[in-house]
Design an enzyme around this catalytic site. Structure first.
Site, PDB file in Angstrom:
ATOM      1  N   ASP A 240      50.515  23.020  16.680  1.00  0.00           N
ATOM      2  CA  ASP A 240      49.267  23.151  15.902  1.00  0.00           C
ATOM      3  C   ASP A 240      48.073  23.300  16.845  1.00  0.00           C
ATOM      4  OD1 ASP A 240      47.347  23.017  13.934  1.00  0.00           O
ATOM      5  OD2 ASP A 240      48.134  21.205  13.009  1.00  0.00           O
ATOM      6  N   HIS A 328      50.949  29.980   5.672  1.00  0.00           N
ATOM      7  CA  HIS A 328      49.670  29.398   6.106  1.00  0.00           C
ATOM      8  C   HIS A 328      48.926  30.299   7.082  1.00  0.00           C
ATOM      9  CE1 HIS A 328      46.883  26.092   6.849  1.00  0.00           C
ATOM     10  NE2 HIS A 328      47.075  26.229   8.164  1.00  0.00           N
TER      11      HIS A 328
END
Ligand code: HEM
Length: 416
Positions: A240, A328
């Site tokens: 991330d 996403h």
């Protein structure tokens, strides 16, 4: 005399003399702070003087200041650059009836104490000066909410973006206990002890004028090399923080913003609960499909390595998009140059292991959250496969002040 008896008394009366002015000789002696210039009532006067440096350090021994970041700079630390593994985000409410003078005092006290803590010197009246000596890459970043700007400069001066974000009714389940606030400290360090010490000192330093509204503690795994300045693995196991704005993209406020915020920024903090139980029921293919990147190394499903941009036009042998329409990364990627912001996320875990209370403290820095952050959040709220497992439960926006120049306090331009 215990330190507490003589020193913090000055902090209980906002309108009273500055805390340095009320220190008695006996209290000073008791704290091992002899030689400090303590009688002026001004935090900046004593702040960086050689005397104060030496006296604090002598009483406590030599400071270990590896990884020290500069406090006096055009921009505050803790935004771009290396991200430390431990963080506390602390929001405060101004005390009832607090005035612009109190805001000035808070920012002066914090300026003095933060400068000391970031350079390995204990704040005046610190009963545990040894804890201040290990700086552990400490950064403290200070933000203000709309009420502060209104109090100091009037309602017209509050930037349109400084307030609650628009509602995202499809996904939001916001709780007051994680939202809003008048003042913010983002405290980051390589050591949880250094962090806890800084948080306590900075909170006690202003306790008569501001009370804690919420605290969010976060962590990320220590980074091995300088290569991944921002990246981490979140609690879904995903890499991330890979895609970040380029150096010339607007993370800081330039000529277009209010003068008092030039070289400041804005921070959006969203506390997002992650349903680990539900996530773990999905197979690996399904989890990677929801993100559009591989779990092993964070590379796009269209190939390459972590830092490569996903090819959202790529099709598989049957003509279906390789990156799902609801993935996403497809929904979050910037569709215009104005939709970029710096992400600086931390994980949180307040659960038991069996009972899940975990997620992401999603942190975004940009020049204007309504222009840069909101369009992306709107797209994600409307459609993002990750919404199956994630729920925003807190939301707050603060203006991040510019860094202080020599002899200045934080918020000098705001208060001018
Ligand atoms: C718990 C919630 C979230 C999780 C677990 C999550 C996770 C991730 C991961 C793993 C990536 C791919 C690697 C990367 O580029 O960092 C990513 C990309 C990204 N995310 Fe999130 N994210 C979350 C919430 C959000 C929110 C709320 C926003 C903004 C409103 C956002 C904006 C972005 C952006 C802009 C990218 C880069 C897209 C690109 O250009 O490829 N994310 N996220």
């Amino acid at each position: 005399m215990t330190p507490a008896a003589g020193c913090p008394a000055g902090r209980t009366t906002p309108a009273g003399p500055g805390r340095r002015g009320v220190l008695t000789t006996a209290a000073v002696a008791g704290l091992g702070l002899g030689g400090c210039s303590l009688t002026t009532g001004s935090s900046t006067e004593s702040a960086g003087s050689a005397d104060t440096v030496t006296s604090g350090a002598t009483a406590a021994g030599a400071a270990t200041t590896e990884g020290v970041q500069p406090f006096r700079a055009t921009r505050q630390p803790g935004i771009r650059g290396r991200v430390q593994p431990f963080a506390a985000f602390v929001a405060y409410d101004l005390a009832k009836g607090a005035s612009a003078t109190d805001v000035r005092r808070i920012l002066r006290i914090w300026s003095d104490d933060i400068e000391r803590l970031m350079s390995g010197r204990p704040p005046l009246t610190d009963p545990e000066p040894e804890l201040a000596r290990h700086t552990a890459g400490l950064t403290v970043t200070v933000g203000v909410g709309p009420r502060i700007v209104e109090l100091v400069r009037g309602a017209d001066a509050v930037p349109a973006w400084l307030g609650p974000l628009p509602a995202y009714p499809q996904i939001d389940k916001l709780e007051d206990r994680w939202s809003g606030g008048d003042l913010l400290l983002q405290i980051c360090a390589d050591s949880p002890t250094t962090l806890a010490h800084a948080q306590r000192r900075l909170t006690l330093g202003v306790r008569s004028m501001a009370e804690t509204r919420w605290v969010q503690r976060g962590f990320r795994e220590p980074l091995d090399t300088g290569e991944h300045l921002i990246g981490m693995r979140n609690l879904f196991g995903q890499v991330d923080g890979t895609i970040q704005p380029a150096d010339d993209e607007p993370v800081f406020i330039g000529a277009g913003g209010p003068d008092w915020l030039r070289d400041g920024s804005s921070i959006v903090i969203r506390r997002i609960r992650m349903d680990l139980d539900k996530w773990e029921q999905v197979d690996r293919l399904g989890r990677e499909n929801a993100m559009g990147r591989r779990l092993t190394d964070g590379a796009p499903l269209t190939g390459g390595a972590e830092n490569d941009i996903p090819d959202v036009d790529a099709k598989d042998a049957l003509g279906f998009p390789v990156i799902d329409p609801g993935a996403h990364v497809r929904r979050a990627r910037a569709t215009t140059n104005t939709e970029r912001f710096l992400r600086r996320p931390y994980s949180y875990d307040d659960g038991t292991g069996e009972q899940v209370d975990a997620g992401l403290i999603f942190v975004a820095y940009c020049a204007d959250p309504l222009a840069q952050f909101d369009p992306v959040q709107k797209r994600l709220a409307a459609k993002d496969l990750m919404n199956i497992w994630t729920t925003p439960i807190g939301s707050a926006v603060f203006a991040i002040l510019p860094g202080p120049g020599d002899g200045e306090s934080l918020g000098q331009a705001l208060l001018a």
